[in-house]
Structure formats: structure tokens, C-alpha cells
Design a protein around this motif. Sequence first.
Motif, PDB file in Angstrom:
ATOM      1  N   LYS A   4       0.798  -1.281   0.020  1.00 43.17           N
ATOM      2  CA  LYS A   4       0.045   0.102   0.169  1.00 43.17           C
ATOM      3  C   LYS A   4       1.045   1.341   0.084  1.00 43.17           C
ATOM      4  O   LYS A   4       1.691   1.544   0.855  1.00 43.17           O
ATOM      5  CB  LYS A   4      -1.088   0.158   1.353  1.00 43.17           C
ATOM      6  CG  LYS A   4      -1.869  -1.094   1.445  1.00 43.17           C
ATOM      7  CD  LYS A   4      -2.838  -1.290   0.404  1.00 43.17           C
ATOM      8  CE  LYS A   4      -3.865  -2.608   0.659  1.00 43.17           C
ATOM      9  NZ  LYS A   4      -4.955  -2.384  -0.223  1.00 43.17           N
ATOM     10  N   VAL A   5       0.677   1.961  -0.892  1.00 47.45           N
ATOM     11  CA  VAL A   5       1.586   3.290  -1.233  1.00 47.45           C
ATOM     12  C   VAL A   5       0.671   4.444  -1.603  1.00 47.45           C
ATOM     13  O   VAL A   5       0.022   4.441  -2.282  1.00 47.45           O
ATOM     14  CB  VAL A   5       2.603   3.146  -2.083  1.00 47.45           C
ATOM     15  CG1 VAL A   5       3.569   4.393  -2.427  1.00 47.45           C
ATOM     16  CG2 VAL A   5       3.589   1.871  -1.975  1.00 47.45           C
ATOM     17  N   ILE A  27      10.803  22.432  -1.451  1.00 40.41           N
ATOM     18  CA  ILE A  27      11.010  21.894  -0.231  1.00 40.41           C
ATOM     19  C   ILE A  27       9.424  22.077   0.600  1.00 40.41           C
ATOM     20  O   ILE A  27       9.107  21.324   1.193  1.00 40.41           O
ATOM     21  CB  ILE A  27      11.721  22.753   0.631  1.00 40.41           C
ATOM     22  CG1 ILE A  27      13.541  22.233   0.193  1.00 40.41           C
ATOM     23  CG2 ILE A  27      11.945  22.321   2.088  1.00 40.41           C
ATOM     24  CD1 ILE A  27      14.592  23.291   0.789  1.00 40.41           C
ATOM     25  N   SER A  28       8.816  23.086   0.270  1.00 44.46           N
ATOM     26  CA  SER A  28       7.643  23.400   0.663  1.00 44.46           C
ATOM     27  C   SER A  28       6.406  22.342   0.243  1.00 44.46           C
ATOM     28  O   SER A  28       5.807  21.876   0.968  1.00 44.46           O
ATOM     29  CB  SER A  28       7.075  24.904   0.534  1.00 44.46           C
ATOM     30  OG  SER A  28       6.805  25.054  -0.817  1.00 44.46           O
ATOM     31  N   LEU A  29       6.771  22.047  -0.893  1.00 46.44           N
ATOM     32  CA  LEU A  29       5.617  21.045  -1.925  1.00 46.44           C
ATOM     33  C   LEU A  29       5.919  19.702  -0.876  1.00 46.44           C
ATOM     34  O   LEU A  29       5.156  18.930  -0.921  1.00 46.44           O
ATOM     35  CB  LEU A  29       5.790  21.107  -3.065  1.00 46.44           C
ATOM     36  CG  LEU A  29       5.391  22.199  -3.766  1.00 46.44           C
ATOM     37  CD1 LEU A  29       5.827  21.991  -5.471  1.00 46.44           C
ATOM     38  CD2 LEU A  29       3.895  22.166  -3.781  1.00 46.44           C
ATOM     39  N   ILE A  30       7.265  19.372  -0.825  1.00 39.25           N
ATOM     40  CA  ILE A  30       7.513  18.076  -0.117  1.00 39.25           C
ATOM     41  C   ILE A  30       6.938  17.936   1.130  1.00 39.25           C
ATOM     42  O   ILE A  30       6.530  16.839   1.770  1.00 39.25           O
ATOM     43  CB  ILE A  30       9.141  18.013  -0.203  1.00 39.25           C
ATOM     44  CG1 ILE A  30       9.633  17.809  -1.732  1.00 39.25           C
ATOM     45  CG2 ILE A  30       9.550  16.560   0.553  1.00 39.25           C
ATOM     46  CD1 ILE A  30      11.184  17.615  -1.788  1.00 39.25           C
ATOM     47  N   LYS A  31       7.052  18.908   1.988  1.00 40.42           N
ATOM     48  CA  LYS A  31       6.718  19.064   3.577  1.00 40.42           C
ATOM     49  C   LYS A  31       5.222  18.973   3.335  1.00 40.42           C
ATOM     50  O   LYS A  31       4.731  18.336   4.113  1.00 40.42           O
ATOM     51  CB  LYS A  31       7.253  20.200   4.007  1.00 40.42           C
ATOM     52  CG  LYS A  31       8.626  20.385   4.332  1.00 40.42           C
ATOM     53  CD  LYS A  31       8.985  21.707   5.230  1.00 40.42           C
ATOM     54  CE  LYS A  31      10.509  21.465   5.496  1.00 40.42           C
ATOM     55  NZ  LYS A  31      10.825  22.964   6.172  1.00 40.42           N
ATOM     56  N   LYS A  32       4.441  19.647   2.353  1.00 35.68           N
ATOM     57  CA  LYS A  32       2.983  19.562   2.391  1.00 35.68           C
ATOM     58  C   LYS A  32       2.647  18.091   2.204  1.00 35.68           C
ATOM     59  O   LYS A  32       1.680  17.706   2.713  1.00 35.68           O
ATOM     60  CB  LYS A  32       2.422  20.671   1.336  1.00 35.68           C
ATOM     61  CG  LYS A  32       1.104  20.622   1.306  1.00 35.68           C
ATOM     62  CD  LYS A  32       0.601  21.717   0.328  1.00 35.68           C
ATOM     63  CE  LYS A  32      -0.947  21.654   0.165  1.00 35.68           C
ATOM     64  NZ  LYS A  32      -1.585  20.484  -0.487  1.00 35.68           N
ATOM     65  N   ALA A  34       4.239  15.227   2.634  1.00 37.34           N
ATOM     66  CA  ALA A  34       4.339  14.678   3.840  1.00 37.34           C
ATOM     67  C   ALA A  34       3.433  14.584   4.651  1.00 37.34           C
ATOM     68  O   ALA A  34       2.941  13.572   5.296  1.00 37.34           O
ATOM     69  CB  ALA A  34       5.937  14.974   4.454  1.00 37.34           C
ATOM     70  N   LYS A  35       3.005  15.758   5.083  1.00 37.62           N
ATOM     71  CA  LYS A  35       1.631  16.159   6.154  1.00 37.62           C
ATOM     72  C   LYS A  35       0.632  15.134   5.617  1.00 37.62           C
ATOM     73  O   LYS A  35      -0.200  14.838   6.215  1.00 37.62           O
ATOM     74  CB  LYS A  35       1.450  17.369   6.096  1.00 37.62           C
ATOM     75  CG  LYS A  35       2.886  18.171   6.998  1.00 37.62           C
ATOM     76  CD  LYS A  35       2.116  19.703   7.111  1.00 37.62           C
ATOM     77  CE  LYS A  35       3.165  20.352   7.931  1.00 37.62           C
ATOM     78  NZ  LYS A  35       2.990  21.626   8.092  1.00 37.62           N
ATOM     79  N   GLU A  36       0.388  15.294   4.137  1.00 33.19           N
ATOM     80  CA  GLU A  36      -0.746  14.313   3.634  1.00 33.19           C
ATOM     81  C   GLU A  36      -0.510  12.946   3.359  1.00 33.19           C
ATOM     82  O   GLU A  36      -1.298  12.391   2.893  1.00 33.19           O
ATOM     83  CB  GLU A  36      -1.051  15.006   2.411  1.00 33.19           C
ATOM     84  CG  GLU A  36      -1.660  16.445   2.626  1.00 33.19           C
ATOM     85  CD  GLU A  36      -2.023  17.201   1.216  1.00 33.19           C
ATOM     86  OE1 GLU A  36      -1.751  16.599   0.256  1.00 33.19           O
ATOM     87  OE2 GLU A  36      -2.305  18.398   1.297  1.00 33.19           O
ATOM     88  N   GLY A  37       0.574  12.615   3.932  1.00 34.96           N
ATOM     89  CA  GLY A  37       0.955  10.839   3.967  1.00 34.96           C
ATOM     90  C   GLY A  37       1.691  10.478   2.752  1.00 34.96           C
ATOM     91  O   GLY A  37       1.461   9.335   2.357  1.00 34.96           O
ATOM     92  N   ILE A  38       1.788  11.446   1.664  1.00 36.08           N
ATOM     93  CA  ILE A  38       2.228  10.979   0.333  1.00 36.08           C
ATOM     94  C   ILE A  38       3.931  10.398   0.508  1.00 36.08           C
ATOM     95  O   ILE A  38       4.786  11.119   1.105  1.00 36.08           O
ATOM     96  CB  ILE A  38       2.322  12.065  -0.548  1.00 36.08           C
ATOM     97  CG1 ILE A  38       0.794  12.572  -0.992  1.00 36.08           C
ATOM     98  CG2 ILE A  38       3.189  11.891  -1.933  1.00 36.08           C
ATOM     99  CD1 ILE A  38       0.611  13.847  -1.686  1.00 36.08           C
ATOM    100  N   PRO A  86      11.873   1.749  -0.534  1.00 40.32           N
ATOM    101  CA  PRO A  86      11.073   1.154   0.488  1.00 40.32           C
ATOM    102  C   PRO A  86       9.400   0.854  -0.081  1.00 40.32           C
ATOM    103  O   PRO A  86       8.613   0.463   0.434  1.00 40.32           O
ATOM    104  CB  PRO A  86      10.978   2.059   1.688  1.00 40.32           C
ATOM    105  CG  PRO A  86      12.384   2.806   1.477  1.00 40.32           C
ATOM    106  CD  PRO A  86      12.498   2.919   0.003  1.00 40.32           C
ATOM    107  N   PHE A  87       9.147   1.864  -1.145  1.00 40.31           N
ATOM    108  CA  PHE A  87       7.720   1.863  -1.748  1.00 40.31           C
ATOM    109  C   PHE A  87       7.621   1.196  -3.055  1.00 40.31           C
ATOM    110  O   PHE A  87       6.674   1.196  -3.672  1.00 40.31           O
ATOM    111  CB  PHE A  87       7.497   3.471  -1.587  1.00 40.31           C
ATOM    112  CG  PHE A  87       7.625   3.863  -0.555  1.00 40.31           C
ATOM    113  CD1 PHE A  87       7.068   3.750   0.723  1.00 40.31           C
ATOM    114  CD2 PHE A  87       8.789   5.269  -0.435  1.00 40.31           C
ATOM    115  CE1 PHE A  87       7.441   4.366   1.964  1.00 40.31           C
ATOM    116  CE2 PHE A  87       9.183   5.718   0.733  1.00 40.31           C
ATOM    117  CZ  PHE A  87       8.195   5.370   1.851  1.00 40.31           C
ATOM    118  N   GLY A  88       8.652   0.367  -3.506  1.00 38.23           N
ATOM    119  CA  GLY A  88       8.715  -0.209  -4.642  1.00 38.23           C
ATOM    120  C   GLY A  88       9.570   0.266  -5.668  1.00 38.23           C
ATOM    121  O   GLY A  88      10.568   1.043  -5.348  1.00 38.23           O
ATOM    122  N   LYS A  89       9.567  -0.291  -6.890  1.00 42.45           N
ATOM    123  CA  LYS A  89      10.610   0.035  -7.900  1.00 42.45           C
ATOM    124  C   LYS A  89       9.972   1.314  -8.619  1.00 42.45           C
ATOM    125  O   LYS A  89       9.018   1.093  -9.204  1.00 42.45           O
ATOM    126  CB  LYS A  89      11.057  -1.028  -8.790  1.00 42.45           C
ATOM    127  CG  LYS A  89      11.460  -2.161  -8.233  1.00 42.45           C
ATOM    128  CD  LYS A  89      11.722  -3.405  -9.408  1.00 42.45           C
ATOM    129  CE  LYS A  89      12.336  -4.769  -8.621  1.00 42.45           C
ATOM    130  NZ  LYS A  89      13.761  -4.321  -8.551  1.00 42.45           N
TER     131      LYS A  89
END
Length: 243
Positions: A4-5, A27-32, A34-38, A86-89
Amino acid sequence: MSTKVRVGAVQSEPVWLNLEGSVDKTISLIKKSAKEGIQVLGFPEVWIPGYPWYVHRSGRLGSADLKYDLQGGGQADSLKCVVDSPFGKIGGLNCWEHRQPLLRFYEYSQGVQIHIASWPAEFEMPDPEKQSWLYHETGEASYRASQFMAIEGQTFVLVASQIMTEENLAKNNCVGNHVTRTMGKTLCEPVGVGEEAILKADIDLRDIDYAKTFIDTVGHYARPDLLSLLVNPLAAKHVTTMK
């Protein structure tokens, strides 16, 4: 490894030609995300610092210095385009790389499970009477190429593309640019579901030459130094006698 990814694809406008601003926005998009579990996030082509549309507008001489600075990439040692995670190839291609059949096949052979399809800003089709342009340079065509890769490669595909707002057309030297006013059309109008018909169209085979001047997948846009197709034209036999 969990199967599940949660994945994400960025559709956003770069901070055009601004390295520090582009990095900050990334960086801001990555942080946003991450907060949404992406867990896997795809970015558009040349996201930092924005796809250089002005190169196409400046002509060969006007963009010669930039093209010279960008020479020396894409050699054989960088051809591997799938990495383990860790999330696949995870694999990825940019723009017209999706139109190189052997390159797509090579990525499939590496067992890609999540593919990042990265594109620059592309545009819709205007009135064909006002501007002629190739269909393969439209956003719709790029989306279909990405979708076909999912079908052909049995992989999840994340389509990430840039946005170019009106106020940034001038910064990219794209005001009045024919590239931002593309056209393309199907050969004929579709018929209704269940309706019997013979669909007909008049075509000119010379139009193929025009398309190939932009991208010829078995000609100037191929990379025979990196990829080639091996074909055995002989019928297979269960027993081969050595001579």
C-alpha cells in the motif's frame, strides 16, 4: 515491504529561472505532501528552475550558449532508469522520452512499479484556422502517452506537469508564441455509442514528413548508441544442427 503506497504528482508553476526560489518551493511542496501522507512524489520536467521554453522562441543562434552548456549528458552509464525503494521500484522519463519505444521497454525490463511521467507546461488546441501545430505537442497527447505507458508497462504512472500563468508568458519569451497556441485534431468526428457508420477522412501522406522533422523515433530521435532492437527473421526449430 507493504504493497500500500500513497503517491502524488505535482502540477504547479516553477519559480521561473530562480534557483533559490525554486528550491524553496520544492521543499515546501515536499513538506506539504509529507503531512498528507504521500510517500512517492513526482515533479515536472526541469522543475528547477523551470522548463526553458524561451530556447524554442530564441532560435538556434539565440540559444546556442545555453545548449552548449547543457551538452555531455545521457551516456550509457546513466541509462538505468529504475531504482529500488521502500515503496517499490520507481522509474521516470521526461517528455519525449515517452516516445522512444525501446527506452520504455528497457524500463519495463527493470521491473518498474511506479513511473514518474515528467512534462513541461503544454497547451490546449486553438482554432486550427488561426494556427497550425502538431497534435503531439498538446497536453492531451502527452497525457495519452503517459496513460499508454501504464497500459503497456503494467505500472502505475504519475503525470507531473508545469503550469505557466499569463503573467509569466513574457518572462519565458512566450507572448504570441505559436507553441503556446497549439492545434491538432482527430481525422474525423466520432459517432455515437452503438451507431453503425463508416468513418472516413482525407489524408495527405506528406504530413508524416512534417511530424518526423520534430520527432522520428527510428531516425534522428533514436539512440542507436544506447538502444537497439535484435530481431531473428528465421523460423525457430526445436533442433539446430551445428556445422
